[in-house]
Design an enzyme around this catalytic site. Structure first.
Site: not given
Ligand code: IMP
Ligand code: MG
Length: 199
Positions: A64-65, A122-123, A126, A175-176, A182, A188
């Protein structure tokens, strides 16, 4: 109509998050201005890729982000570029939604993407594990082209090498929340991005 927003002050604390505070990090103005730049760049690139009303630029959002970002981005793309949009949703991992692995599609795309120009939006990227999983799934459906646009890139923690064609902001390992992102489904709706303290 003039709308005003009242951002949280850095010292605001709420009961819902156990006393965490949010420090403004990327302002609403900075977000909107960068989104405009990305939209312009995307439109220029896809004009050259042969996008037509029969084969529009197909924006795919990961719920949803991404909702605020994709909504602003699609409206900032010049109207001469034909655009269509679809969404998929994957499992949230838990309250803090980070780096716990295990991704599952809970809402698939409505339409096939075979032969289409797909831009995955994508939002935040990470570790890249979520994106890696989604890209593998999308690639297997043989789009005409497949690129990634992310608002935020936390490249310092990347575990999986994923190519990001369009990046809004590179951010440090903090963390943001806000503008779609969220913490336990909260925040959000903030119009800016803030760093979570004492979460
Ligand atoms: P990845 O698989 O580690 O790249 O994680 C990506 C997902 O983790 C994102 O789509 C977010 O939903 C969540 N996420 C990662 N970092 C943050 C953050 O700083 N704030 C909120 N959600 C995050
Ligand atoms: Mg996401």
């Amino acid at each position: 109509m003039v709308l005003t927003t009242t951002p949280f002050s850095p010292s605001d604390k709420t009961a819902a998050d156990g006393g965490a505070s949010i420090e403004p990090f990327i302002t609403e103005e900075e977000l909107q201005s960068r989104v405009g730049e990305l939209a312009y760049e995307i439109a220029q690139d896809y004009r050259n890729l042969g996008v037509t009303p029969e084969r529009p630029l197909h924006l795919l959002g990961v719920l949803k982000g991404v909702v605020p970002f994709i909504s602003d981005l699609m409206r900032a793309i010049p109207t001469d570029l034909p655009v269509s949009v679809d969404f998929l949703a994957i499992t949230p991992y838990g309250p803090d939604t980070r780096r716990t692995g295990g991704v599952r599609v809970i809402k698939d795309l409505d339409e096939p993407i075979t032969g289409r120009h797909v831009l995955l939006v994508e939002d935040i990227v990470d570790t890249g594990l979520t994106l890696g999983y989604i890209m593998k799934l999308l690639r297997s459906r043989q789009p005409a082209s497949l690129r990634v646009c992310t608002l935020l890139d936390r490249a310092s923690v990347r575990l999986l090498d994923v190519r990001l064609a369009y990046i809004g902001f590179e951010i440090p390992d903090q963390f943001v929340v806000g503008y779609g992102l969220d913490y336990g489904e909260l925040y959000r709706n903030l119009p800016y991005i803030g760093v979570m303290r004492n979460a």
